[in-house]
Design an enzyme around this catalytic site. Sequence first.
Site, PDB file in Angstrom:
ATOM      1  N   CYS A 392       0.899  -1.382  -0.108  1.00 45.64           N
ATOM      2  CA  CYS A 392      -0.050  -0.007   0.013  1.00 45.64           C
ATOM      3  C   CYS A 392       0.951   1.381  -0.054  1.00 45.64           C
ATOM      4  O   CYS A 392       1.731   1.459   0.911  1.00 45.64           O
ATOM      5  CB  CYS A 392      -1.079   0.000   1.121  1.00 45.64           C
ATOM      6  SG  CYS A 392      -1.602   1.369   1.726  1.00 45.64           S
ATOM      7  N   CYS A 395       0.727   3.397   3.218  1.00 43.58           N
ATOM      8  CA  CYS A 395       1.408   2.889   4.270  1.00 43.58           C
ATOM      9  C   CYS A 395       2.882   3.298   3.959  1.00 43.58           C
ATOM     10  O   CYS A 395       3.568   3.545   4.913  1.00 43.58           O
ATOM     11  CB  CYS A 395       1.301   1.371   4.554  1.00 43.58           C
ATOM     12  SG  CYS A 395      -0.490   0.843   4.515  1.00 43.58           S
TER      13      CYS A 395
END
Lengths: 472, 470
Positions: A392, A395
């Site tokens: 991600c 993230c």
Amino acid sequence: MALAVSTTSSSSAAAAAAASSSFFSRLGSSSDAKAPQIGSFRFPERPQVSSGVVNLTQRRSSVRPLNAEPQRNDSVVPLAATIVAPEVEKEKEDFEQLAKDLENSSPLEIMDKALEKFGNDIAIAFSGAEDVALIEYAHLTGRPYRVFSLDTGRLNPETYKFFDAVEKHYGIHIEYMFPDAVEVQALVRTKGLFSFYEDGHQECCRVRKVRPLRRALKGLKAWITGQRKDQSPGTRSEIPIVQVDPVFEGLDGGIGSLVKWNPVANVNGLDIWNFLRTMNVPVNSLHSQGYVSIGCEPCTRPVLPGQHEREGRWWWEDAKAKECGLHKGNLKQEDAAQLNGNGTSQGNGSATVADIFISQNVVSLSRSGIENLAKLENRKEHWLVVLYAPWCRFCQAMEESYVDLAEKLARSGVKVAKFRADGEQKEYAKSELQLGSFPTILLFPKHSSQPIKYPSEKRDVDSLTAFVNALR
Amino acid sequence: MALAVSTTSSSSAAAAASSSFFSRLGSSSDAKAPQIGSFRFPERSLVSSVVVNVTQRRSLVRPLNAEPQRNDSIVPLAATIVAPEVEKEEEDFEQIAKDLENASPLEIMDRALEKFGNDIAIAFSGAEDVALIEYAHLTGRPYRVFSLDTGRLNPETYKFFDAVEKHYGIHIEYMFPDAVEVQALVRTKGLFSFYEDGHQECCRVRKVRPLRRALKGLKAWITGQRKDQSPGTRSEIPVVQVDPVFEGLDGGIGSLVKWNPVANVNGLDIWSFLRTMDVPVNSLHSQGYVSIGCEPCTRPVLPGQHEREGRWWWEDAKAKECGLHKGNIKHEDAAQLNGNGASQANGSATVADIFNSQDVVSLSRSGIENLAKLENRKEPWLVVLYAPWCRFCQAMEESYVDLAEKLAGSGVKVAKFRADGDQKEYAKTELQLGSFPTILLFPKHSSQPIKYPSEKRDVDSLTAFVNALR
């Protein structure tokens, strides 16, 4: 009150305007008004009104205007002081004839006739708009007069100030009517404070206007409104100067017990405004702000229900996709598909994506580790945990901040950890750890089993520190 | 709520802010006044009905973190502590207050909700005490909220209440003042009596009594009171106490417990918490309001001040009429007029008459008397009461003569009556003379003349006056 005035008219889309005067116009045909009053305590209104009258008299004697000499009867044939009609039909016929006689009279003459006929048993309904002209006409007759207004509890502040200015200008006391507490509470507790944007205004108006109006009229034999034909072109010929009220009941009860006077029915809006300016009558300051129609504040300048900064922000965030797992609003349906899709497409490549949040200060939690943490009701320390997926990009974007935070909080009594929640762990994280999108940040307080989810997307060190400090 | 925030602080005199209001409740003797002549609705059944709605509503929008909170105490407590004596109960809460002195607001809130369940509610004023709702939400336990809708709150506050309901998926239990009490107050003292009498009576009707009704349905309540709001009583706000003023569900002293979870938190930290947790806040704060309560007391305006009064002051300064100090017409005006009259009377023979025109009828004393007595006239009459020496009458001469020419043959007679000297007293008592010039309209079917209220004496303005009333 559709009327052209020399102020900027503000046209508002989705306006659920329940303006007071328009409201009065509709009363003639409203079936709601006939609904019986159930479960409501009815205070004996008459003694209350009498008390008000005493004050009115006392107040007036100290500020008697110069032109207040008693008005002499200008009719060639003196009328009886009071006409007592033995039959409804006869009374109705009398007022029909009277309406014809007065069809071409001036508002001043009509007002004078109304006050002469009904004396203390008649009152002007004043909404806080340009119907203040009615008070000026009454004042000009030199006769005593009563005024009542409906304070709905939701009027504009400018309207309350205007009521006060009118009281002082004419040396009168307005007989305010206020809605019943039990009825208001029942409405707003079940449907909220802005139900009229969703359900329409009928129920709210019934509680805040119609019922208080009925209570006021029960203490009168006649009332005076500012209704005008030009406000309702569709019913142009249907507003007589005077009529037996077809909807409301007066002091004696029953149909035909109340007479309704409309002295400005044949006057158009522009002439009303010329009159107000010429006579230097005080007016509501909302008019100079561009309001043509005045009623309760939320219905005078409607705002989209429930709209506030947060919702706008959500829209903005959706557009910029600051988190993986879109359409958070449909978490249970669409999010699963999104996450499955992402998981599937990334799943095969997960072996090739390096892990993130690697630091000696960040504890890597296994499935059993996070399960134990969640079950504890007492912990030695607070725990901050990020649920993440290494693929991600959001993230990844916060990796540096989170690692810096972990270094900062080392040995401070707060443990900083990570739990990889994609792939096989996704369902568990969604059902037990409030996972909605990546990243999700949770704080497990020392003495509570319930984790608290970080609500913001500001993932810099200072913001995360503030979150931890606020709850530790 | 005296607190420093990063917004422009507006200092407001006579502010009766809602939260300050709650602070004063502890010592208010008004609160004990018996409720006379007011109908008391059986509040309990209504609250129960609302509770059902709260439950139904919540099941639809259950937040993810709403799993039941497990007891974190090592020694399980009884589900309900039943205290047989007031003294014992009070002692218990003193001990709890000591135990919780250093607890966080979240822990205090959790303890309060655990202890009282559905018999406790948060008092939410529409200001930064929304933090209480956030803390309650964070516990994951069900909670109730009530607010006092006084009928005079700012529009922004009503919108904020609505936003909070939607944000947390709750129904606020609004309390509204009693109609009979409000009507009795505003009908006798007007809508702004608090500027003259002080706020006590208005607050009693719109806040204290509805609050008492709400608390009668509860065993405990939660307020946002803080020590830093009342430095003078700093040590006197415990985090929990038996309420010394109000009564709860069981009636009598000691039947209500009051929790103050943020008593030890200062304002800046409250605001940091609200920002960090993205809690919705009242938009008035971003407009510079520090203290929020009813609209008139949040931004006070001088009572009764409006354009007209300002204009009078301006007119006095510019002397647009002869006969100053109109406000004291019976005392000073007589002296003024006498003075003017005396000084001018000797020279009156040398001042030429004004308003000379074939279209302006000159009325004698008996002429004006007859005109005033008539109840029906063939035509409306417009009459100016003047003094030829008055420079303001002289200034309007041209307009008035033009008006007379314009109205000739239109069904309105235009006339003049010299009202100085011997005629002054008559004109003052019978014709509303207050200053020169005074313009009167005698309608066709009324014996009462109507005085022209404006000092705009141009042709168009006078024409508008005549047309409005003819």
